[in-house]
Design an enzyme around this catalytic site. Structure first.
Site, PDB file in Angstrom:
ATOM      1  N   LYS A   1     -12.189   8.204  24.340  1.00  0.00           N
ATOM      2  CA  LYS A   1     -10.838   8.760  24.466  1.00  0.00           C
ATOM      3  C   LYS A   1     -10.768   9.483  25.814  1.00  0.00           C
ATOM      4  O   LYS A   1     -11.369  10.536  25.995  1.00  0.00           O
ATOM      5  CB  LYS A   1     -10.528   9.715  23.318  1.00  0.00           C
ATOM      6  CG  LYS A   1      -9.068  10.132  23.284  1.00  0.00           C
ATOM      7  CD  LYS A   1      -8.769  10.984  22.061  1.00  0.00           C
ATOM      8  CE  LYS A   1      -7.275  11.204  21.934  1.00  0.00           C
ATOM      9  NZ  LYS A   1      -6.673  11.822  23.121  1.00  0.00           N
TER      10      LYS A   1
ATOM     11  N   ARG B   1       2.205  10.521  -5.996  1.00  0.00           N
ATOM     12  CA  ARG B   1       1.127  10.366  -6.976  1.00  0.00           C
ATOM     13  C   ARG B   1       0.091  11.457  -6.724  1.00  0.00           C
ATOM     14  O   ARG B   1      -0.173  11.824  -5.572  1.00  0.00           O
ATOM     15  CB  ARG B   1       0.457   8.990  -6.858  1.00  0.00           C
ATOM     16  CG  ARG B   1       1.382   7.786  -6.973  1.00  0.00           C
ATOM     17  CD  ARG B   1       2.204   7.757  -8.256  1.00  0.00           C
ATOM     18  NE  ARG B   1       1.451   7.847  -9.475  1.00  0.00           N
ATOM     19  CZ  ARG B   1       0.989   6.799 -10.169  1.00  0.00           C
ATOM     20  NH1 ARG B   1       1.213   5.563  -9.728  1.00  0.00           N
ATOM     21  NH2 ARG B   1       0.335   6.965 -11.302  1.00  0.00           N
TER      22      ARG B   1
ATOM     23  N   HIS C   1       4.330  -2.825 -10.304  1.00  0.00           N
ATOM     24  CA  HIS C   1       5.249  -2.929 -11.431  1.00  0.00           C
ATOM     25  C   HIS C   1       6.300  -3.975 -11.103  1.00  0.00           C
ATOM     26  O   HIS C   1       6.814  -4.008  -9.975  1.00  0.00           O
ATOM     27  CB  HIS C   1       5.957  -1.594 -11.702  1.00  0.00           C
ATOM     28  CG  HIS C   1       5.071  -0.556 -12.306  1.00  0.00           C
ATOM     29  ND1 HIS C   1       5.463   0.758 -12.477  1.00  0.00           N
ATOM     30  CD2 HIS C   1       3.802  -0.616 -12.792  1.00  0.00           C
ATOM     31  CE1 HIS C   1       4.493   1.444 -13.041  1.00  0.00           C
ATOM     32  NE2 HIS C   1       3.463   0.638 -13.231  1.00  0.00           N
TER      33      HIS C   1
ATOM     34  N   ASP D   1      -9.482  11.632  28.864  1.00  0.00           N
ATOM     35  CA  ASP D   1      -8.713  12.884  28.951  1.00  0.00           C
ATOM     36  C   ASP D   1      -7.891  12.849  30.232  1.00  0.00           C
ATOM     37  O   ASP D   1      -8.266  13.438  31.246  1.00  0.00           O
ATOM     38  CB  ASP D   1      -9.683  14.058  28.946  1.00  0.00           C
ATOM     39  CG  ASP D   1      -8.972  15.381  28.664  1.00  0.00           C
ATOM     40  OD1 ASP D   1      -7.757  15.339  28.401  1.00  0.00           O
ATOM     41  OD2 ASP D   1      -9.626  16.431  28.720  1.00  0.00           O
TER      42      ASP D   1
ATOM     43  N   ASP E   1       3.355  -3.848 -15.950  1.00  0.00           N
ATOM     44  CA  ASP E   1       2.402  -3.214 -15.037  1.00  0.00           C
ATOM     45  C   ASP E   1       1.244  -4.183 -14.820  1.00  0.00           C
ATOM     46  O   ASP E   1       0.584  -4.591 -15.777  1.00  0.00           O
ATOM     47  CB  ASP E   1       1.904  -1.901 -15.660  1.00  0.00           C
ATOM     48  CG  ASP E   1       0.908  -1.169 -14.769  1.00  0.00           C
ATOM     49  OD1 ASP E   1       0.698  -1.593 -13.619  1.00  0.00           O
ATOM     50  OD2 ASP E   1       0.330  -0.170 -15.233  1.00  0.00           O
TER      51      ASP E   1
END
Length: 854
Positions: free
Chosen positions: A252, A794, A728, A254, A687
């Site tokens: 990464k 959830r 579902h 800079d 389901d």
């Protein structure tokens, strides 16, 4: 038929077509259409069955109009490997001419494919890149049948059917984006079929040559005009680097992210937010102009290199601000790690590992000056690469999928892992200096939330030198204002001696961690960032995938800032999802955004709730009846139970919804009936729960089978990802059948499907029988049973959301828990896939029941 006829007709020493062998059947059934310009132009439809590709030549090609019956002539079986063939068959060979991969995907037969094929009547669903929906292949009888060779390909009536649309006008290869002419004249003339795959042992990459790369030979390359502007792909922040050989890992850098546009000798350098910085990095622009590449768009980062090989952002910024001459800051370089456009071709659909090969060849063979550096990478071993980067004092690593395309947005195919926490913040004020310090004491910084409010994140008082104090103070004085720009400014002693400023400056800050109250711990100033817009600064949260919306905790306490939807939250900073730092107020704000979508599914229905008052990581429990005093903003519904009457709660508006979040509710599970007629359900719910060793392809196949069966009965159904392991399938119905009748109907549907696909489906709950199969759970249709509501969170790792899906979004490549609170914008930016749910009028009829033997 097998492959005997196929092999008999071909000389594989002359034709590039694959010889192939019969394969054992796998879970996924391949579907392809190849446009074939032989003696006569036609389209070859191929369906994987019994280890080979059953094939039909369709002279006029497929039609989306159910009223058009297209002749399909049954031809010899082809090997499965043929499904990735694109190229030119020599003219003197059988079928000589150009072959394009016009469409590809999966097909899902209704019932036993082999038995229906032998009977001469196949019905199935296609999930291709161009063709989707329900289709019929029917063998013609009598003289028209041509001794069994002549079939009809017919589009069935569904939402994918379109009269008047000529799908054949979509005339580019789905594999390479080429036209027939480009395939015919291409130098290699044959596509290897490996797009999206990483070359490994025994799988060769194109050999190195002394010549510059030929863009026309690259998979996915498309001839196009060079764009004048584009957006860079951005990485998502994660806590741990991904594992596996499909990932490459880069340092990464800079520095400043820069896109380099080159047309002839003219070069433009553009920052991440679209600013022209050519004049700021004049030496890089001059060096880029000398590359022996006529036209191209490069992606990389301009950095200052220290002698030890690490990068020095502060030195780069000092030169940027004119505090040091460019010649005295050290070696300046442009690390190039990607290429988006090259010599007349758009490469954004070319796999990353091939794009990087082009970058390397352009630099090595294009006379690149020393400042133009190749952004190299390491394959696999993500954790090891990350550990070494951190030991060397680097900022972190960026991990990328080798087979990924270039996306002009933040994507989970690019992931960044930081050695220290570091991000940009907006400056909203400063404090008076103490002692002999000049300028100011500390900067007051924050970030924007989804509502456009600037959220206070703490003070930054270290990391400055005298020059940066004076320079920053000069910029701050011009921005002073009387009013705090923060939605939740510090108060009391923390607010003494503070000067407020207009939030127009962005600073980069390094820090140890966030406190539970949402304040930075041990922050240190790293510099001002002129390449970032204040309004795009969000709190970065480590997760996979991470939040794009910057949802963040606010400080604990009471008051206006802790009110959502008219409900005052206590302990708003309490962590509900520790993996992302999502707090009670973050979840309340999420529900405020989705209120118009979720409330219609909760309104006037008894609710069963999953409560986690101390957060997901602590004790959670399932609750039907609230033991606390029910908030007045909720409605109570009496429900007859075995021995008495229980009082359930129901939501009627936003206040009711947020009042339940205040109580720690993380899941909403409504009944399948409404309070005014509890004994008559108004939705049919299945389901689909995958057992051990079930693949994503098998799960998707099971969903398609269920959908096709229900549509065959005459029921329109909708799809929902549960936020867990499965899906579902929901059909809205008019109220009529009792609970017992609907449950029996659902049971018959499940049993019939199990008889059709006994190796894939099971309809009994016994765990030992569910291994290696998809459990088709019809018990959601019993009285008192519930199913999680669309858009409900959830109480699971990473804050997943139960998400309504369009049928086009159903794919083995996408998990049922892919939508999270953190990527809520992705969920809400789509057209509502259930927009027609409440307008559907359909009933479970006696005719349907009779078909199931009721």
């Amino acid at each position: 038929m097998g492959l005997r006829e196929y092999k008999k007709k071909r000389d594989f020493s002359r034709t590039p077509e694959p010889p192939g062998e019969i394969r054992p059947e796998a879970g996924r059934r391949m579907y392809v259409i190849q446009k074939h310009e032989a003696s006569h132009l036609h389209y070859d439809l191929r369906l994987e069955m019994e280890g080979i590709l059953k094939s039909w030549a369709v002279p006029k090609g497929p039609s989306l109009d159910p009223g058009e019956k297209r002749l399909a002539v049954h031809v010899e079986d082809h090997p499965v490997e043929y499904g990735s063939f694109e190229g030119v068959i020599p003219e003197e060979e059988y079928g000589g001419g150009t072959v394009m991969l016009w469409d590809r995907g999966e097909w899902f037969p209704d019932g036993d494919a082999s038995a229906k094929y032998r009977k001469g009547h196949l019905t199935f669903r296609l999930n291709g890149e161009k063709l989707k929906g329900s289709w019929t292949l029917a063998r013609m009888g009598g003289k028209a049948g041509g001794e069994g060779k002549n079939w009809l390909l017919i589009k069935r009536s569904d939402e994918e059917a379109k009269s008047g649309k000529d799908i054949l006008k979509d005339d580019l290869s789905v594999a390479t984006g080429r036209t027939m002419d480009e395939i015919r004249t291409s130098r290699d003339r044959v596509w290897s079929g490996t797009e999206g795959e990483v070359a490994g042992p025994g799988q060769s990459e194109p050999p190195a040559t002394k010549d510059p790369p030929d863009a026309a030979t690259l998979p996915g390359a498309r001839r196009s005009e060079m764009p004048s502007e584009t957006k860079p792909q951005l990485a998502m922040l994660v806590k741990e680097p991904p594992q596996g050989e499909r990932w490459i890992h880069e340092i990464k850098y800079d520095g400043y992210r820069i896109l380099c546009f080159k047309r002839g000798k003219e070069v433009r350098l553009v920052s991440r937010n679209g600013k022209d910085w050519t004049s700021r990095f004049g030496s890089i622009a001059r060096d880029a102009s000398s590359l022996r590449m006529k036209n191209g768009i490069l992606d990389g980062e301009v950095v200052v290199l220290r002698p030890d090989g690490t990068t020095d952002f502060q030195a780069l910024q000092n030169a940027f601000e004119g505090l040091l001459p460019w010649g005295k800051i050290g070696k300046i370089g442009y690390y190039i790690f990607d290429i988006l456009y090259y010599e007349g071709y758009d490469l954004t659909r070319t796999p990353l590992f091939r794009r990087k090969k082009v970058v390397k060849e352009v630099l090595e063979k294009g006379g690149a000056p020393p400042s133009m550096l190749y952004g190299d990478h390491i394959e696999g071993r993500g954790r090891t690469v990350y550990d070494h980067a951190c030991r060397l004092g680097m900022e972190g690593i960026v991990s990328k999928r080798q087979d990924s395309r270039y996306e002009q947005r933040r994507s989970a195919n690019w992931l960044k892992t930081k050695c220290v926490q570091r991000q940009e913040f907006v400056i909203g004020g400063y404090s008076e200096p103490g002692g002999s310090r000049v300028g100011f004491g500390a900067l007051l910084v924050g970030f924007y939330n989804d509502s456009g409010e600037l959220i206070y994140a703490g003070r930054v008082g270290t990391g400055f030198n005298e020059a940066s104090l004076r320079r920053t103070m000069k910029a701050l004085e011009a921005l002073e204002q009387d009013k705090s720009p923060f939605q939740n400014p510090p108060k009391g002693r923390d607010a003494r001696g503070v000067h407020w400023v207009s939030p127009e400056l962005v600073s980069e800050v390094e820090f140890i961690e966030w406190t539970q109250e949402g304040i930075l711990r041990h922050p240190s100033f790293k510099g001002l960032r002129k390449d970032k817009r204040p309004r795009e600064i969000r709190r970065e949260i480590s997760a996979l995938p991470p939040p794009d919306d910057g949802s963040a905790p606010r400080p604990s306490g009471h008051g206006k800032g802790n009110t959502v939807g008219g409900i005052s939250l206590t302990n708003p900073g309490r962590i509900f999802y520790p993996e992302q730092g999502l707090t009670k107020i973050s979840i309340a704000q999420y529900y405020e955004r989705v209120a118009d979508l979720i409330i219609p599914h909760l309104e006037n229905r008894p609710l069963s709730l999953v409560r986690c008052p101390q957060g997901r990581q602590r004790k959670c429990f399932y609750q039907k009846h609230l033991t606390e005093q029910t908030p007045s903003v909720l409605r109570q519904i009496p429900v007859r139970e075995k021995e008495d009457v229980g009082m359930y709660v129901a939501v009627k508006d936003l206040k009711g919804l947020i009042s339940l979040v205040q109580l720690g509710v993380l899941e909403f599970h409504p009944w399948g009936s409404r309070g005014d007629r509890l004994e008559q359900p108004d939705r049919l719910i299945f389901d689909l729960d995958p057992g051990e060793s079930i693949t994503p392809h098998q799960l998707v196949q099971a969903v398609h089978l269920l959908r096709s069966f229900l549509e065959g009965l005459g029921l329109v159904c909708f799809l929902k990802a549960t936020g867990g392991k499965g899906y579902h399938v929901v059909a809205p119905i008019t109220r009529g059948p009792s609970w017992d009748e609907l449950k029996e109907f659902a049971k018959r549907v499940a049993q019939q499907l199990v008889r059709m696909e006994p190796g894939l489906l099971v309809s009994v709950m016994t765990k030992s029988k569910r291994k290696g199969k998809v459990f088709l759970d019809y018990l959601r249709n019993g009285r008192g049973s519930t199913a999680v509501a669309p858009y409900s969170t959830r109480a699971r790792l990473m804050a997943p959301v139960a998400a309504p899906l369009s049928w086009e979004e159903l794919s083995p490549e996408s998990a049922p828990d892919r939508f999270k609170v953190g990527n809520g914008p992705d969920l809400l930016s789509r057209p509502d896939p259930w927009v027609d749910f409440f307008s559907v009028r359909q009933a479970v009829t006696k005719t349907m029941m009779r078909k199931l033997g009721m």
